[in-house]
Design a protein around this motif. Structure first.
Motif, short mmCIF file in Angstrom:
data_model
loop_
_atom_site.label_atom_id
_atom_site.label_comp_id
_atom_site.label_asym_id
_atom_site.label_seq_id
_atom_site.Cartn_x
_atom_site.Cartn_y
_atom_site.Cartn_z
N PRO A 70 -6.63 28.64 -113.17
CA PRO A 70 -7.66 28.14 -114.09
C PRO A 70 -8.29 29.21 -114.96
O PRO A 70 -8.73 28.93 -116.07
N ASP A 71 -8.36 30.45 -114.45
CA ASP A 71 -9.00 31.51 -115.24
C ASP A 71 -8.07 32.11 -116.29
O ASP A 71 -8.44 33.03 -117.01
N GLY A 72 -6.84 31.58 -116.38
CA GLY A 72 -5.89 32.08 -117.36
C GLY A 72 -4.89 33.07 -116.82
O GLY A 72 -3.91 33.39 -117.49
N SER A 73 -5.11 33.59 -115.63
CA SER A 73 -4.16 34.53 -115.05
C SER A 73 -2.96 33.80 -114.47
O SER A 73 -2.94 32.57 -114.36
N CYS A 74 -1.93 34.58 -114.11
CA CYS A 74 -0.69 34.02 -113.57
C CYS A 74 -0.44 34.61 -112.18
O CYS A 74 -0.67 35.81 -111.95
N GLN A 75 0.08 33.79 -111.29
CA GLN A 75 0.44 34.23 -109.94
C GLN A 75 1.93 34.00 -109.75
O GLN A 75 2.43 32.90 -109.99
N VAL A 76 2.66 35.04 -109.32
CA VAL A 76 4.10 34.92 -109.11
C VAL A 76 4.36 34.07 -107.87
O VAL A 76 3.93 34.41 -106.76
N LEU A 77 5.06 32.95 -108.05
CA LEU A 77 5.43 32.09 -106.93
C LEU A 77 6.82 32.42 -106.40
O LEU A 77 7.07 32.32 -105.20
N SER A 78 7.72 32.79 -107.32
CA SER A 78 9.10 32.98 -106.92
C SER A 78 9.82 33.87 -107.92
O SER A 78 9.52 33.83 -109.12
N GLU A 79 10.74 34.68 -107.42
CA GLU A 79 11.65 35.45 -108.27
C GLU A 79 13.05 35.24 -107.73
O GLU A 79 13.34 35.58 -106.58
N VAL A 80 13.92 34.65 -108.55
CA VAL A 80 15.28 34.35 -108.10
C VAL A 80 16.27 35.09 -108.98
O VAL A 80 15.99 35.41 -110.14
N ASN A 81 17.44 35.36 -108.41
CA ASN A 81 18.48 36.05 -109.16
C ASN A 81 19.00 35.19 -110.30
O ASN A 81 19.07 33.96 -110.20
N CYS A 82 19.36 35.86 -111.38
CA CYS A 82 19.96 35.19 -112.54
C CYS A 82 21.28 35.90 -112.85
O CYS A 82 21.33 37.14 -112.86
N PRO A 83 22.36 35.17 -113.09
CA PRO A 83 23.67 35.82 -113.29
C PRO A 83 23.84 36.45 -114.66
O PRO A 83 24.83 37.15 -114.89
N LEU A 84 22.91 36.19 -115.59
CA LEU A 84 23.05 36.66 -116.96
C LEU A 84 21.80 37.38 -117.43
O LEU A 84 20.70 37.12 -116.94
N SER A 85 21.98 38.26 -118.39
CA SER A 85 20.85 38.80 -119.14
C SER A 85 20.43 37.73 -120.12
O SER A 85 21.12 37.46 -121.11
N ALA A 86 19.31 37.08 -119.85
CA ALA A 86 18.97 35.83 -120.52
C ALA A 86 18.42 36.06 -121.93
O ALA A 86 17.43 36.77 -122.12
N THR A 87 19.07 35.42 -122.89
CA THR A 87 18.57 35.38 -124.26
C THR A 87 17.68 34.17 -124.48
O THR A 87 16.76 34.20 -125.29
N TYR A 88 17.97 33.08 -123.73
CA TYR A 88 17.23 31.83 -123.88
C TYR A 88 17.20 31.13 -122.53
O TYR A 88 18.16 31.22 -121.75
N LEU A 89 16.11 30.44 -122.25
CA LEU A 89 15.91 29.74 -120.99
C LEU A 89 15.36 28.35 -121.28
O LEU A 89 14.45 28.19 -122.09
N SER A 90 15.92 27.32 -120.61
CA SER A 90 15.41 25.97 -120.79
C SER A 90 15.67 25.14 -119.54
O SER A 90 16.44 25.55 -118.66
N PHE A 91 15.03 23.97 -119.49
CA PHE A 91 15.15 23.06 -118.36
C PHE A 91 15.28 21.63 -118.89
O PHE A 91 14.77 21.31 -119.97
#
Length: 349
Positions: A70-91
């Motif tokens: 709520p205060d605008g800060s971010c909390q890391v929930l998860s870090e997962v491996n990615c097979p590529l150096s990402a230029t773009y990310l979507s869902f």
């Protein structure tokens, strides 16, 4: 809504910065900075669940999921491996599949997303695609995915089927050689898409058949002005070094921001460091050019803040400018200390 939180990916300094913007008073302040590691790049904001996903362009390659507090800060929930150096990310709109593309590797990857909205990094599927993909964009109905291949001058279409992607040559579109399609955005209906050419100097209006997903080029308008004195851009293969001539007074389009009500679309151009505001008609076609202004140097990143403001950042600098959008672009605030801003995503606080 009078307050917006804008999250900024600072690639140069490895920062995710939160900017609070009061859209009534038109004031901005930095409220949080998170050091996320080397080269944070594309952002994807899940507004409903107040999650921010960030992919990296350098080792360790990963996708981080951040909880928005709520205060605008971010909390890391998860870090997962990615097979590529990402230029773009979507869902996908239902948040069941994640997609990344790598420009230099010419690859596309996708993975399922668990019920807790974290990516299952044990199930990445990697596929070679056309040269230099710069964008992977699902349709708003989640039935199709489109990969924009800058070096191949095409948009390749896929059907989503049982958690996999199936290539469908009938729904993509081939562009003229040397135009360099870069980024694609859809309106809420999914029946109109808009694409920026990195090298060809145009915004392209695409229509999309809601049943088949097939894209068709409807029209183009230039995003540069005669006063910019720009020539057609030159395609530089991955791994090659552009010549001085390749980098001098040539088109270098970057990003689009589409009005949620589809009244206008904004394009950024990095060589001349300009923003071009184009009106859109009720049928999705292009109207008149509304404004064309100088902006931050080399504005690779740009994004919406609420319904009536946009932000554009200096890729190699520290600053970004916020503009009010009416029938022109009016600068209203500047933000400093962003560490090479290249991506923006906003949500009402």
């Amino acid at each position: 809504m009078s307050t917006q939180l804008c999250y900024v990916s600072g690639r140069r300094d490895g920062l995710i910065t939160t900017v609070r913007f009061d859209d009534k008073a038109e004031t901005a302040e930095v409220v949080s900075r998170l050091n996320l590691g080397p080269k944070p790049m594309p952002l994807e904001l899940n507004r409903e669940r107040r999650l921010l996903r960030v992919a990296t362009g350098a080792d360790p390659l990963r996708v981080s999921t951040l909880k928005l507090l709520p205060d605008g800060s971010c909390q890391v929930l998860s870090e997962v491996n990615c097979p590529l150096s990402a230029t773009y990310l979507s869902f996908t709109p239902d948040d069941r599949m994640a997609f990344v593309v790598s420009y230099h590797a010419s690859r596309l990857a996708w993975a399922p997303v668990w019920d807790n909205h974290l990516i299952d990094d044990s199930a990445w599927h990697v596929e070679q695609v056309g040269e230099q993909p710069h964008c992977v964009e699902p349709s708003p109905d989640g039935r199709h995915v489109y990969v924009v291949e800058l070096g191949a001058n095409r948009v390749q279409g896929f059907r989503v089927s049982d958690g996999e992607l199936v290539a469908d040559e009938q729904i993509g579109v081939q562009f003229e050689h040397g135009t360099g399609p870069r980024h694609l955005v859809f309106d809420a209906s999914g029946e109109h898409g808009y694409l920026i050419e990195e090298l060809g100097g145009h915004i392209v209006h695409l229509t999309r058949d809601p049943d088949s997903g097939r894209l068709t080029v409807a029209e183009r308008v230039p995003y540069s002005d005669r006063a910019d004195d720009l020539r057609p851009g030159v395609h530089v293969p991955s791994g090659s070094t552009p010549s001085l001539d390749d980098q001098t007074l040539r088109h270098w389009g970057a990003e689009l921001a589409l009005d949620p009500q589809r009244h206008w679309i904004l394009a950024s151009e990095r060589r001349a460091s300009t923003l071009n505001l184009q009106a859109l008609n009720d049928d999705g076609s292009f109207g008149a050019r509304l404004d064309h202004v100088p902006t931050e140097k080399q504005p690779r990143g740009m994004g919406l803040i609420g319904d009536h403001h946009v932000i554009a950042g200096a890729e190699l600098g520290d600053t970004a400018t916020i503009y009010r959008v009416d029938d022109q672009l009016e600068p209203v605030a500047e933000v400093e200390g962003l560490g090479g801003p290249v991506w923006f995503a906003s949500i009402g606080s």
